[in-house]
Design a protein around this motif. Structure first.
Motif, PDB file in Angstrom:
ATOM      1  N   MET A 257       1.098  15.436   6.086  1.00 34.95           N
ATOM      2  CA  MET A 257       0.190  14.941   4.997  1.00 34.95           C
ATOM      3  C   MET A 257       1.027  14.021   3.940  1.00 34.95           C
ATOM      4  N   ILE A 258       2.236  14.127   3.641  1.00 37.37           N
ATOM      5  CA  ILE A 258       2.987  13.248   3.019  1.00 37.37           C
ATOM      6  C   ILE A 258       2.924  11.783   3.773  1.00 37.37           C
ATOM      7  N   GLU A 259       3.418  11.896   5.064  1.00 39.02           N
ATOM      8  CA  GLU A 259       3.511  10.530   5.870  1.00 39.02           C
ATOM      9  C   GLU A 259       2.241   9.872   5.887  1.00 39.02           C
ATOM     10  N   LYS A 260       1.144  10.613   5.825  1.00 38.83           N
ATOM     11  CA  LYS A 260      -0.377  10.087   5.950  1.00 38.83           C
ATOM     12  C   LYS A 260      -0.455   9.268   4.682  1.00 38.83           C
ATOM     13  N   GLU A 261      -0.018   9.967   3.538  1.00 37.90           N
ATOM     14  CA  GLU A 261      -0.481   9.322   2.372  1.00 37.90           C
ATOM     15  C   GLU A 261       0.407   8.130   2.052  1.00 37.90           C
ATOM     16  N   LYS A 262       1.514   8.125   2.590  1.00 39.13           N
ATOM     17  CA  LYS A 262       2.481   6.801   2.633  1.00 39.13           C
ATOM     18  C   LYS A 262       2.039   5.829   3.421  1.00 39.13           C
ATOM     19  N   TYR A 263       1.474   6.235   4.546  1.00 40.37           N
ATOM     20  CA  TYR A 263       0.800   5.210   5.400  1.00 40.37           C
ATOM     21  C   TYR A 263      -0.382   4.525   5.001  1.00 40.37           C
ATOM     22  N   ALA A 264      -1.243   5.348   4.226  1.00 40.75           N
ATOM     23  CA  ALA A 264      -2.101   4.643   3.488  1.00 40.75           C
ATOM     24  C   ALA A 264      -1.691   3.552   2.489  1.00 40.75           C
ATOM     25  N   VAL A 265      -0.926   4.153   1.492  1.00 38.26           N
ATOM     26  CA  VAL A 265      -0.174   3.404   0.547  1.00 38.26           C
ATOM     27  C   VAL A 265       0.379   1.974   1.031  1.00 38.26           C
ATOM     28  N   SER A 266       1.061   2.120   2.144  1.00 39.05           N
ATOM     29  CA  SER A 266       1.791   0.863   2.989  1.00 39.05           C
ATOM     30  C   SER A 266       0.512   0.102   3.303  1.00 39.05           C
ATOM     31  N   GLN A 267      -0.488   0.455   3.881  1.00 41.82           N
ATOM     32  CA  GLN A 267      -1.563  -0.462   4.267  1.00 41.82           C
ATOM     33  C   GLN A 267      -2.292  -1.219   3.184  1.00 41.82           C
ATOM     34  N   ASP A 268      -2.340  -0.521   2.011  1.00 40.85           N
ATOM     35  CA  ASP A 268      -2.922  -1.186   0.893  1.00 40.85           C
ATOM     36  C   ASP A 268      -2.120  -2.272   0.282  1.00 40.85           C
ATOM     37  N   VAL A 269      -0.552  -2.062   0.535  1.00 36.72           N
ATOM     38  CA  VAL A 269       0.212  -3.219   0.031  1.00 36.72           C
ATOM     39  C   VAL A 269       0.538  -4.232   1.189  1.00 36.72           C
ATOM     40  N   PHE A 270       0.369  -3.942   2.291  1.00 35.25           N
ATOM     41  CA  PHE A 270       0.427  -4.665   3.403  1.00 35.25           C
ATOM     42  C   PHE A 270      -0.599  -5.703   3.614  1.00 35.25           C
ATOM     43  N   PHE A 271      -1.946  -5.350   3.521  1.00 39.50           N
ATOM     44  CA  PHE A 271      -3.134  -5.921   3.705  1.00 39.50           C
ATOM     45  C   PHE A 271      -3.237  -7.288   3.297  1.00 39.50           C
ATOM     46  N   PRO A 272      -2.920  -7.686   2.103  1.00 35.61           N
ATOM     47  CA  PRO A 272      -3.065  -8.921   1.918  1.00 35.61           C
ATOM     48  C   PRO A 272      -2.157 -10.038   2.459  1.00 35.61           C
ATOM     49  N   LEU A 273      -1.157  -9.342   3.156  1.00 37.46           N
ATOM     50  CA  LEU A 273       0.016 -10.405   3.813  1.00 37.46           C
ATOM     51  C   LEU A 273      -0.476 -10.838   5.134  1.00 37.46           C
ATOM     52  N   THR A 274       0.365 -11.759   5.475  1.00 39.04           N
ATOM     53  CA  THR A 274       0.099 -12.323   7.026  1.00 39.04           C
ATOM     54  C   THR A 274       0.977 -11.463   8.065  1.00 39.04           C
ATOM     55  N   ARG A 275       0.418 -11.446   9.284  1.00 43.74           N
ATOM     56  CA  ARG A 275       1.228 -10.771  10.252  1.00 43.74           C
ATOM     57  C   ARG A 275       2.754 -10.848  10.293  1.00 43.74           C
ATOM     58  N   GLU A 276       2.973 -12.264  10.102  1.00 44.11           N
ATOM     59  CA  GLU A 276       4.759 -12.842  10.129  1.00 44.11           C
ATOM     60  C   GLU A 276       5.217 -11.952   8.964  1.00 44.11           C
ATOM     61  N   GLU A 277       4.492 -12.053   7.807  1.00 41.30           N
ATOM     62  CA  GLU A 277       5.237 -11.580   6.548  1.00 41.30           C
ATOM     63  C   GLU A 277       5.296 -10.204   6.750  1.00 41.30           C
ATOM     64  N   GLY A 278       4.378  -9.294   7.247  1.00 39.82           N
ATOM     65  CA  GLY A 278       4.589  -7.816   7.419  1.00 39.82           C
ATOM     66  C   GLY A 278       5.840  -7.623   8.517  1.00 39.82           C
ATOM     67  N   LYS A 279       5.827  -8.373   9.504  1.00 42.68           N
ATOM     68  CA  LYS A 279       7.209  -8.190  10.175  1.00 42.68           C
ATOM     69  C   LYS A 279       8.321  -8.201   9.555  1.00 42.68           C
ATOM     70  N   ILE A 280       8.302  -9.372   8.795  1.00 42.56           N
ATOM     71  CA  ILE A 280       9.392  -9.921   8.179  1.00 42.56           C
ATOM     72  C   ILE A 280       9.983  -8.669   7.162  1.00 42.56           C
ATOM     73  N   ILE A 281       8.923  -7.924   6.459  1.00 43.58           N
ATOM     74  CA  ILE A 281       9.232  -7.050   5.503  1.00 43.58           C
ATOM     75  C   ILE A 281       9.890  -5.751   6.181  1.00 43.58           C
ATOM     76  N   LEU A 282       9.204  -5.283   7.409  1.00 44.66           N
ATOM     77  CA  LEU A 282       9.605  -4.130   8.299  1.00 44.66           C
ATOM     78  C   LEU A 282      11.065  -4.312   8.877  1.00 44.66           C
ATOM     79  N   SER A 283      11.567  -5.788   8.917  1.00 48.13           N
ATOM     80  CA  SER A 283      12.818  -5.946   9.377  1.00 48.13           C
ATOM     81  C   SER A 283      14.015  -5.899   8.508  1.00 48.13           C
ATOM     82  N   PHE A 284      13.474  -5.866   7.050  1.00 51.58           N
ATOM     83  CA  PHE A 284      14.377  -5.813   6.077  1.00 51.58           C
ATOM     84  C   PHE A 284      15.536  -4.626   6.078  1.00 51.58           C
ATOM     85  N   ASP A 285      14.974  -3.333   6.469  1.00 54.37           N
ATOM     86  CA  ASP A 285      15.907  -2.250   6.489  1.00 54.37           C
ATOM     87  C   ASP A 285      14.909  -1.074   7.132  1.00 54.37           C
ATOM     88  N   SER A 286      15.651  -0.044   7.167  1.00 50.48           N
ATOM     89  CA  SER A 286      14.947   1.380   7.973  1.00 50.48           C
ATOM     90  C   SER A 286      14.049   2.173   6.998  1.00 50.48           C
TER      91      SER A 286
END
Length: 309
Positions: A257-286
């Motif tokens: 349940m907690i992970e699902k809410e985090k997933y939804a929040v992450s979608q909300d933040v990433f949605f305005p970005l481009t695919r490349e920008e999203g991948k760059i953020i995912l590469s920042f850390d773990s």
């Protein structure tokens, strides 16, 4: 398309914001009661005014200094008037003395003139060595002495009047000086009392101001205590409700349940970005791997398929 350094900084800022929201979800669903941290300082830290009252001696000195200027001006005018009068009367006396001396000399000159005329008559009449000559000479001397005495008395009387004017001027001057000293003393007391009243009024005003600060601080502390109690109650209710959910869903279900809410929040933040920008953020850390858990792979697929290239 290469991402500029400026855009990288912007992406890092967006990522930090997302981390804050995700960590808040952990706090929101924590099973432990955590003492709340208020976003309110311990105190308003209001600065009170410090009042250092002037001493009696300082107030009296201030009163004397403020009165001095006008008194000095009046004393100067009084001295000037008196000195002018004294000088005028002294000149008047000097002129009278000259006139008196001239008058005496005129009487003496008249005596010598009459004496010569008398001698000529006595010689012409052959009476120069007679008793008649002595008699006439004595009459002439007596006449001169009477006239001299009369003239001297006239001038002496006139000069006595000027002496009286001098005495009167001196008396008036001394009286006015005394009056000025009394006025000075009275005005100093009056000014001192006014300064003391002003000091007392200022002290009351400062005390009122400082009391107002104490009242503000007391109200703030009461408000802060109330806010803390409300936050503490909310934290307790949160931990209690979370514990009920945990019992209802079990450990795995609660974590999902907690992970699902985090997933939804992450979608909300990433949605305005481009695919490349999203991948760059995912590469920042773990961080995303750790917090999205079983939803991480789904989120990576979402980034690759949903975000615009």
């Amino acid at each position: 398309m290469a991402v500029t350094n400026e855009r990288l900084l912007e992406l890092a800022h967006i990522y930090n914001g997302l981390k804050t929201r995700i960590l808040y979800i952990d706090e929101k669903y924590s099973l432990e009661f955590v003492e709340p941290k208020l976003d309110m300082p311990d105190s308003l830290y209001l600065t009170k005014l410090i009042y250092e009252p002037k001493t009696e001696e300082e107030l009296m000195q201030m009163a004397e200094e403020q009165v001095a200027a006008s008194i000095i001006s009046k004393q100067s005018a009084l001295d000037k008037s008196y000195n002018t009068t004294v000088k005028s009367l002294a000149n008047k006396l000097a002129q009278m003395q000259l006139s008196k001396d001239k008058s005496a000399q005129a009487v003496l000159d008249e005596y010598y003139k009459e004496y010569e005329a008398l001698h000529r008559r006595l010689i012409n009449n052959g009476l120069i060595f007679s008793t008649v000559a002595t008699k006439y000479e004595e009459q002439l001397v007596t006449k001169m002495e009477k006239k001299t005495n009369r003239k001297n008395k006239e001038w002496t009387d006139k000069m006595a009047l000027v002496d009286k004017e001098q005495q009167d001027a001196e008396q008036i001057y001394q009286e006015r000086c005394a009056d000025l000293e009394e006025e000075k003393a009275a005005r100093i007391i009056q000014k001192y009392q006014k300064l003391k009243q002003d000091e007392e009024a200022l002290a009351r005003s400062i005390e009122k101001y400082n009391t107002g600060l104490d009242e503000k601080e007391a109200k703030y502390q009461a408000s802060r205590a109330k806010a803390y109690e409300a936050a503490r109650r909310a934290a307790y209710n949160r931990a209690y409700n979370n514990s009920k959910l945990y019992l209802e869903y079990g450990e795995t279900g609660y974590r999902r349940m907690i992970e699902k809410e985090k997933y939804a929040v992450s979608q909300d933040v990433f949605f305005p970005l481009t695919r490349e920008e999203g991948k760059i953020i995912l590469s920042f850390d773990s961080f995303m791997v750790v917090h999205l858990g079983t939803y991480y792979s789904a989120f990576v697929d979402w980034v690759n398929t949903t975000l615009i290239p």
